[in-house]
Structure formats: structure tokens, C-alpha cells
Write a protein that holds these residues in place. Sequence first.
Motif, PDB file in Angstrom:
ATOM      1  N   PHE A   1      -6.717   1.281   0.158  1.00 14.99           N
ATOM      2  CA  PHE A   1      -5.528   2.692   0.009  1.00 14.99           C
ATOM      3  C   PHE A   1      -6.298   3.417  -0.775  1.00 14.99           C
ATOM      4  O   PHE A   1      -5.803   4.337  -1.689  1.00 14.99           O
ATOM      5  CB  PHE A   1      -4.532   2.113  -0.870  1.00 14.99           C
ATOM      6  N   ALA A   2      -7.687   3.769  -0.596  1.00 20.18           N
ATOM      7  CA  ALA A   2      -8.223   4.914  -1.251  1.00 20.18           C
ATOM      8  C   ALA A   2      -7.806   6.214  -1.107  1.00 20.18           C
ATOM      9  O   ALA A   2      -7.997   6.869  -2.221  1.00 20.18           O
ATOM     10  CB  ALA A   2      -9.917   4.702  -0.895  1.00 20.18           C
ATOM     11  N   HIS A   3      -7.164   6.224  -0.112  1.00 16.72           N
ATOM     12  CA  HIS A   3      -6.620   7.719   0.205  1.00 16.72           C
ATOM     13  C   HIS A   3      -5.267   7.970  -0.708  1.00 16.72           C
ATOM     14  O   HIS A   3      -5.039   9.143  -1.152  1.00 16.72           O
ATOM     15  CB  HIS A   3      -6.214   7.942   1.577  1.00 16.72           C
ATOM     16  N   VAL A   4      -4.728   6.794  -1.065  1.00 14.76           N
ATOM     17  CA  VAL A   4      -3.766   7.174  -1.950  1.00 14.76           C
ATOM     18  C   VAL A   4      -4.054   7.352  -3.468  1.00 14.76           C
ATOM     19  O   VAL A   4      -3.162   7.873  -4.197  1.00 14.76           O
ATOM     20  CB  VAL A   4      -2.956   5.689  -2.110  1.00 14.76           C
ATOM     21  N   LEU A   5      -5.283   6.932  -3.767  1.00 14.93           N
ATOM     22  CA  LEU A   5      -5.645   7.293  -5.101  1.00 14.93           C
ATOM     23  C   LEU A   5      -6.108   8.735  -5.356  1.00 14.93           C
ATOM     24  O   LEU A   5      -5.692   9.331  -6.554  1.00 14.93           O
ATOM     25  CB  LEU A   5      -6.881   6.684  -5.373  1.00 14.93           C
ATOM     26  N   THR A   6      -6.295   9.572  -4.375  1.00 18.21           N
ATOM     27  CA  THR A   6      -6.172  10.900  -4.274  1.00 18.21           C
ATOM     28  C   THR A   6      -5.166  11.872  -4.184  1.00 18.21           C
ATOM     29  O   THR A   6      -4.825  12.716  -4.620  1.00 18.21           O
ATOM     30  CB  THR A   6      -7.490  11.426  -3.514  1.00 18.21           C
ATOM     31  N   ASP A   7      -4.216  11.067  -3.353  1.00 14.82           N
ATOM     32  CA  ASP A   7      -3.006  11.655  -2.800  1.00 14.82           C
ATOM     33  C   ASP A   7      -1.965  10.630  -3.013  1.00 14.82           C
ATOM     34  O   ASP A   7      -1.650   9.912  -2.310  1.00 14.82           O
ATOM     35  CB  ASP A   7      -3.149  12.211  -1.479  1.00 14.82           C
TER      36      ASP A   7
ATOM     37  N   ALA B   1       1.197  10.454  -3.307  1.00 21.45           N
ATOM     38  CA  ALA B   1       2.445  10.171  -2.233  1.00 21.45           C
ATOM     39  C   ALA B   1       2.041  10.027  -0.729  1.00 21.45           C
ATOM     40  O   ALA B   1       2.797   9.783  -0.188  1.00 21.45           O
ATOM     41  CB  ALA B   1       2.774  11.971  -2.272  1.00 21.45           C
ATOM     42  N   ALA B   2       0.940   9.903  -0.471  1.00 25.08           N
ATOM     43  CA  ALA B   2       0.484   9.519   0.875  1.00 25.08           C
ATOM     44  C   ALA B   2       1.009   8.197   1.132  1.00 25.08           C
ATOM     45  O   ALA B   2       1.146   7.134   0.417  1.00 25.08           O
ATOM     46  CB  ALA B   2      -1.062   9.470   0.843  1.00 25.08           C
ATOM     47  N   PRO B   3       1.398   7.628   2.462  1.00 24.48           N
ATOM     48  CA  PRO B   3       1.943   6.443   2.839  1.00 24.48           C
ATOM     49  C   PRO B   3       0.659   5.424   2.884  1.00 24.48           C
ATOM     50  O   PRO B   3      -0.416   5.822   3.163  1.00 24.48           O
ATOM     51  CB  PRO B   3       2.511   6.912   4.086  1.00 24.48           C
ATOM     52  N   HIS B   4       1.224   4.311   2.771  1.00 29.23           N
ATOM     53  CA  HIS B   4       0.144   3.118   2.961  1.00 29.23           C
ATOM     54  C   HIS B   4       0.810   2.133   3.781  1.00 29.23           C
ATOM     55  O   HIS B   4       0.761   1.850   4.931  1.00 29.23           O
ATOM     56  CB  HIS B   4      -0.397   2.468   1.585  1.00 29.23           C
ATOM     57  N   ARG B   5       1.544   1.372   2.970  1.00 32.70           N
ATOM     58  CA  ARG B   5       2.466   0.274   3.594  1.00 32.70           C
ATOM     59  C   ARG B   5       3.761   0.455   3.408  1.00 32.70           C
ATOM     60  O   ARG B   5       4.275   1.004   2.514  1.00 32.70           O
ATOM     61  CB  ARG B   5       2.087  -1.236   3.213  1.00 32.70           C
ATOM     62  N   ASP B   6       4.821  -0.052   4.355  1.00 29.61           N
ATOM     63  CA  ASP B   6       6.018   0.119   3.892  1.00 29.61           C
ATOM     64  C   ASP B   6       6.869  -1.357   3.517  1.00 29.61           C
ATOM     65  O   ASP B   6       8.184  -1.611   3.449  1.00 29.61           O
ATOM     66  CB  ASP B   6       7.071   0.749   5.066  1.00 29.61           C
ATOM     67  N   HIS B   7       6.076  -2.405   3.588  1.00 24.37           N
ATOM     68  CA  HIS B   7       6.662  -3.673   3.118  1.00 24.37           C
ATOM     69  C   HIS B   7       5.129  -4.550   2.915  1.00 24.37           C
ATOM     70  O   HIS B   7       4.200  -4.320   3.079  1.00 24.37           O
ATOM     71  CB  HIS B   7       7.067  -4.421   4.602  1.00 24.37           C
TER      72      HIS B   7
END
Length: 499
Positions: free
Chosen positions: A408-414, A416-422
Motif C-alpha cells: 500500500f505504498a501508493h496510499v502513503l503518498t495519497d 485517499a487512494a483505494p487499496h482493499r475494500d475488505h
Amino acid sequence: MRSSLRLSLLIAAGFAAGVPLAAAEPAAASADPPAKRPNVLLLYIDDLRPQTADYGHPQMVTPHFTRLAENGVRFESAYCQVPTCGASRASLMTGLYPTRERFPNFLTWAERDAPGAKTLPQRFKEAGYTTISNGKVFHHPKDTADRSWSETPWKPAIGGRHYYNDATEAWMKTNEATRKLPNGKTVKKVPMWEAGEVDPLETSDGLIASKTMDDLDRLAASGEPFFLACGFAKPHMPFFSPEETYALYPRRDIELAEYRGWPEPKPAGLRGVKEQFAYVPMTLDMKFEVKYNSDDYHRRMRQGYYASVSHADDLLGRVTAKLEETGLAENTVVVVLGDHGWLLGEHDQWAKNTLLHEALRTALWFRGPGVARGAAVPSHVEFVDIHPTLCEMAGIEIPAGEVHGESFAHVLTDPAAPHRDHAYIRFGPGDAVVSDAYHYVRYRQPNGERSALLIDRKNDPLHTANHAGDPAYAAAEADMAAKLDGKIAKATGGGDDAE
């Protein structure tokens, strides 16, 4: 001045008022990459649930967790894979999902359950990092030690059951209550609570913090990249914490859990937790035993847990201050997490070792180069995801198929970006998935008996009703069951555990 007064001074200075960051905006990440490979400081805090001021609990005195959140990202929907310490840690460190045979309980050894799996510190060690383990990182210090750590894992001579007060020592001399250890040995039980007359740095966790601070000085001088893991025991039971942390939480001001019953109808596979019975609920003055699950018991349990969280907060502040003092903070990724959730009297239960939701959702923060500041991440993340995330941040490649986690490295910079929904979690006879809307558990007993739990999280936040088998929830149950089947298939490779 005793260093144990540090918390009181911080409070007087006004640093204790944390503000939840749910609506915080992420700061823009730097476009320039760090000049060299980032270091990693991983702080495990045993039994820490999302029970800090920045997680929306204003009664908590946790200024350093608040500062951590203000300077990094906090995860709103982080889930462990197994709600018990040894198995949770083995799963995170290998990046592998649990199965009925792999990582089943707190006595898990990663070396035995996943002998061919590389561990997270092993990948860093093989990439040229100095890797160090202080305190409780793996449940068993020797687990994968030779291949994971550059130095022999270190633990202090005293542990989390070490007591400090004369009254406790006097009571122990007459105490006849015993408990049986997993190795079959019988030992005396210790009290559940102690407001210790002790300097915070002389507690077991304080010694771990001191060792970690010394290591930071040493690592700063060496200039070599490092992966430094530090594991605090508190707020694990028993709640032995310095006396000034207890003073922060007068019992009369402590609120009880809003709902203390089971979800009804209660599924056959749902069992009560027993870990709390390993300790004697003596009052702080050691004069009498408190009746189990009375309102007084609930308030004392919450007081002890809160005090222990504030003790962990104090030590977190000392370690991160040392990181900044050495000049290492700018190029160090700081990860702070609990190893699973914890029940604080919800459903009249305590601790973990259950698939009730409070035992599954846990606390997680990231801070460091390239990480957004002052943001909350709404997307679900699983603890198996931490392994590939840190490797990606350090430029360490993981061959396809070696881990179940997803970075989830992309989430650390953004944020609000999606990663998992469950998220997927399993323990004992049950497997669970959690989404924003539902919490679903499917139990399968050795005798073949099956039962299920379906919670409508949005309309029933206290988890009072079980909708499994309810025709009105048939579509939701089918969707969650399909998600669960997919997770089990991934964990087992489509083997016998898949349904």
C-alpha cells in the motif's frame, strides 16, 4: 527530578490534548526521493487497539501518538490476520495468510509453520541492512533469529509481570492462586493491576526503550542503513504501569462499554475469552478481590489499560525524540502498530482470542520520507500488506508469489487512494471478513457443526444483532461468504480449507 514526572510535565505544558485527524488533509509529498535507502524503525505495542486520542478517544492522554499522527498517516481500517500475538506477528513478518495449520495460536513459530518463507527483517538483512530486535518482536526470540537479525535478539531480564511495590510483594507471599503455563509448569498468579512506584525507564518496557535509544545512537554513528524493531509489552495484561499514569484516569470518570451482551442470536461457534483469568483482580492496595465483570471490575480494567497505553505513549515519545536528536528521522520510515485489537468490556469480554470485531481492528501509523502528513487512511489494509509495503519503500524486490500481502505504498503518498475494500482474519474454528458495511464470521467445529455471524456495521455499530440466516440479509451474506471463500482459497492455494 525523576524522569517519571515527564508525563505530568507534558500535560502541564498542554501537549495532551490530541485532536482526531479523520478529516485532516494530507500534505504534499516531496518530489525528491531520499538521498539514500530509508531506514526502518518498527515499534510493536502488544495488545494496542485504536485507543488513543488521535483515534477519537479524547479521554486518552497520548500526546506522542497524536504527534505521530500529525506528522504521518493513521490507518482507520487496519486489520490483523490472527487476533493473538504469536500468530499475528508470524503472519505479518512472513507476509502470509494463516490457515488452520499455519499460524494457529500464540505459540506459533514462523520457522516451523512457514519454514521456506523469508521474513521481513531477513529481506532487509540480505539487502545489506543492519537488523536489530529489542523486546517482543517475534513471540519467540529465537524464531528465525539466525536469518532475520544481524545481532542476537535482545530482551530485558525482567518482563511484563515484574512488580515493583511493597504491597504487591507482600500479597504475593500469601497468594495461593496458580496458573498453568503452556509447558505444563504451574506458577503463582500475579495481580491484574499495579500503580508502580517506579521510574518509567526502569520498567521492562522502559529498559527496551533505553536499549533502542542506545542503538539509535550507535546506528547514527555507523551511517549504515538499518531495520530496528522495538517491541513493548504494555498494554498487555497484567496492567503494571507507573503510578503517575494511573493518576491520569480517575475511576469515577471512566465510562463503561455501551453494550455488554452477545450479538443475538449468538452463533454456536462464538466462545468467551479466558485470558483475563490468568490474573487475580486485586485492588491497587491489595486489600480485596474485585468481582468479575462487575461495574467496578470494568472501570478498573479500563483504568489499567488506559494507564498502560499512556506508559507506551511516554516511551514512544522518548524513542522518537532520540530518532530526531540523532538526525536519523529525515530518512527513517517509522511504523507503529498494535499486534491485534482488544476487547475493553464490549460483550462483557476482555483481551483478544476471538473473532469479535474489537479484537480484529488494530492501530497503525506510518511516518517518514515520502509519507503524507496529518492524514487518515480510510481504505482497508491487512497486516500481511506491511511486509511488501516496507520492501517497496526500500527498493527491495519480492519475487511473485512469495507473499500474500499487497503493497500500500501508493496510499502513503495519497491517503485517499483505494487499496482493499475488505480484510481477512481467522482464529480457532472461525474465518472472518470485514468490510465497511459488514462483519461476517463462519465457524466450523471439528464435529462438523457450522454456524455464522453477520453484523450490519453501519446500522448496528454496537454489534447487538446477528443477521446470519436472515432472509432480509441474504444478498449481503452471500457477498461476504464469496469474499471469504476467495480469501481462504488464496491462503490455502485452493486446498482442503477452501469451501
